[in-house]
Enzyme design. Structure first.
Site, short mmCIF file in Angstrom:
data_model
loop_
_atom_site.label_atom_id
_atom_site.label_comp_id
_atom_site.label_asym_id
_atom_site.label_seq_id
_atom_site.Cartn_x
_atom_site.Cartn_y
_atom_site.Cartn_z
N ASP A 1 1.70 8.98 -7.53
CA ASP A 1 0.83 7.80 -7.48
C ASP A 1 -0.63 8.17 -7.25
O ASP A 1 -0.95 9.32 -6.93
CB ASP A 1 1.33 6.82 -6.40
CG ASP A 1 1.65 7.52 -5.07
OD1 ASP A 1 1.30 8.70 -4.92
OD2 ASP A 1 2.25 6.88 -4.20
N GLU B 1 6.34 -1.02 -3.80
CA GLU B 1 6.41 -1.86 -2.61
C GLU B 1 7.62 -2.79 -2.68
O GLU B 1 8.15 -3.05 -3.77
CB GLU B 1 5.12 -2.70 -2.52
CG GLU B 1 3.85 -1.89 -2.33
CD GLU B 1 3.63 -1.43 -0.89
OE1 GLU B 1 4.61 -1.09 -0.21
OE2 GLU B 1 2.46 -1.42 -0.46
N HIS C 1 8.82 1.73 1.00
CA HIS C 1 8.28 2.06 -0.32
C HIS C 1 8.45 3.54 -0.65
O HIS C 1 8.48 4.39 0.23
CB HIS C 1 6.84 1.56 -0.52
CG HIS C 1 5.77 2.32 0.19
ND1 HIS C 1 4.74 1.69 0.84
CD2 HIS C 1 5.53 3.64 0.33
CE1 HIS C 1 3.92 2.60 1.34
NE2 HIS C 1 4.39 3.79 1.05
N ASN D 1 7.77 0.41 5.21
CA ASN D 1 8.45 -0.77 4.64
C ASN D 1 9.46 -0.36 3.55
O ASN D 1 9.97 -1.20 2.83
CB ASN D 1 7.43 -1.76 4.08
CG ASN D 1 6.60 -1.17 2.96
OD1 ASN D 1 6.82 -0.03 2.53
ND2 ASN D 1 5.64 -1.93 2.46
C1 GLP Z 1 1.86 6.63 1.06
C2 GLP Z 1 2.36 7.32 -0.21
C3 GLP Z 1 3.87 7.55 -0.18
C4 GLP Z 1 4.26 8.15 1.16
C5 GLP Z 1 3.90 7.19 2.27
C6 GLP Z 1 4.33 7.67 3.66
O1 GLP Z 1 1.92 5.26 1.00
N1 GLP Z 1 2.04 6.60 -1.41
O2 GLP Z 1 4.23 8.40 -1.25
O3 GLP Z 1 5.64 8.43 1.18
O4 GLP Z 1 2.49 7.04 2.26
O5 GLP Z 1 3.36 8.49 4.21
P1 GLP Z 1 3.53 9.38 5.48
O6 GLP Z 1 4.28 10.58 5.05
O7 GLP Z 1 2.13 9.70 5.89
O8 GLP Z 1 4.27 8.58 6.49
#
Ligand code: GLP
Length: 241
Positions: A67, A143, A138, A136
């Site tokens: 992404d 989402e 995702h 959440n």
């Molecule tokens: C972002 C990314 C996701 C990732 C998520 C969790 O939203 N788009 O790919 O899994 O954050 O991040 P973290 O690993 O910092 O908890």
């Protein structure tokens, strides 16, 4: 699905890096699906370390990232391209031509999403897709929704995601409101999927996603249906299972 329970963040990072290394050794021209967020940072450090020791070679590796924020260019230090360059690509011998990330500066969403799907297709699909998980549920930036979005698409980020990601920005008003993300179908087509999760804050969503019903309201729950899905999570993240 397979769950690998590890002690802590370090242990998670090492084991996940080992899985990716094994893939690269067995197939030097692997297509790696990569992720951002803070969770994969430790495993990228390990890959860089092992590359430095001569154990890993990125010369033929191809990458596709999950992404990117809409509106952020590669030189913006909050863009996912910048993150990947900083934490992995600039530190290993990957050919920049083999790196693929959605182009956040392309305002033509339809064209950009179609282009990205074609890139993945032209590479022959993803050999191994790395994932983190949002609070959440995702994955990438898919989402919670009423239906699964199958292909790469532009998404409006939820308030909880904007809230969670504001820690990386100077001010919450600077967090982009939209992103381009691979779709659920794009992710599910990967031959192997590995998710990393660490810490108590992830425990409730890990339980919901992997012991609850499969629903687009918890996007990660769909991974229960993948034929080669491995969750590498530490004791805290698995504490409610
Ligand atoms: C972002 C990314 C996701 C990732 C998520 C969790 O939203 N788009 O790919 O899994 O954050 O991040 P973290 O690993 O910092 O908890």
């Amino acid at each position: 699905m397979r769950i690998i329970k590890v002690r802590d963040y370090q242990d998670m990072s090492r084991k996940a890096a080992n899985v990716i290394s094994a893939q690269m050794i067995l197939k030097p021209d692997s297509v790696l699906g990569l992720a951002t967020g803070s969770t994969p940072l430790g495993l990228y450090e390990k890959l860089v370390e092992w590359y430095g020791k001569g154990d890993l070679d990125f010369a033929q590796v191809k990458t596709v990232n999950l992404d990117e924020y809409v509106g952020l260019s590669a030189d913006n230090d909050q863009s996912y391209r910048y993150f990947m360059n900083k934490n992995l690509f600039s530190k290993v011998n990957i050919d920049p031509k083999n790196v693929n990330i959605p182009d956040g500066t392309n305002q033509d969403a339809e064209a950009e999403c179609e282009r990205y799907e074609k890139v993945i297709e032209s590479l022959g699909g993803i050999d191994i897709q790395l994932l983190g998980i949002g609070n959440n549920g995702h994955i990438g930036f898919n989402e919670p929704a009423e239906t699964f979005m199958m292909k790469t698409h532009r998404v409006d980020l939820t308030e909880s995601t904007i809230e969670a990601n504001k820690r990386f920005f100077e001010d919450v008003s600077m967090v982009p409101r939209q992103a381009y993300t691979m779709g659920i179908g794009t992710i599910m087509k990967a031959k192997k999927i590995v998710m990393v999760a660490s810490g108590k804050t992830k425990a409730p969503i890990i339980k919901e996603a992997f012991t609850g019903e499969i629903t687009p309201r918890v996007p990660a729950s769909v991974l229960q249906l993948h034929q080669d899905f491995t969750l590498i999570a530490d004791e805290e993240a698995l504490s409610l299972m």
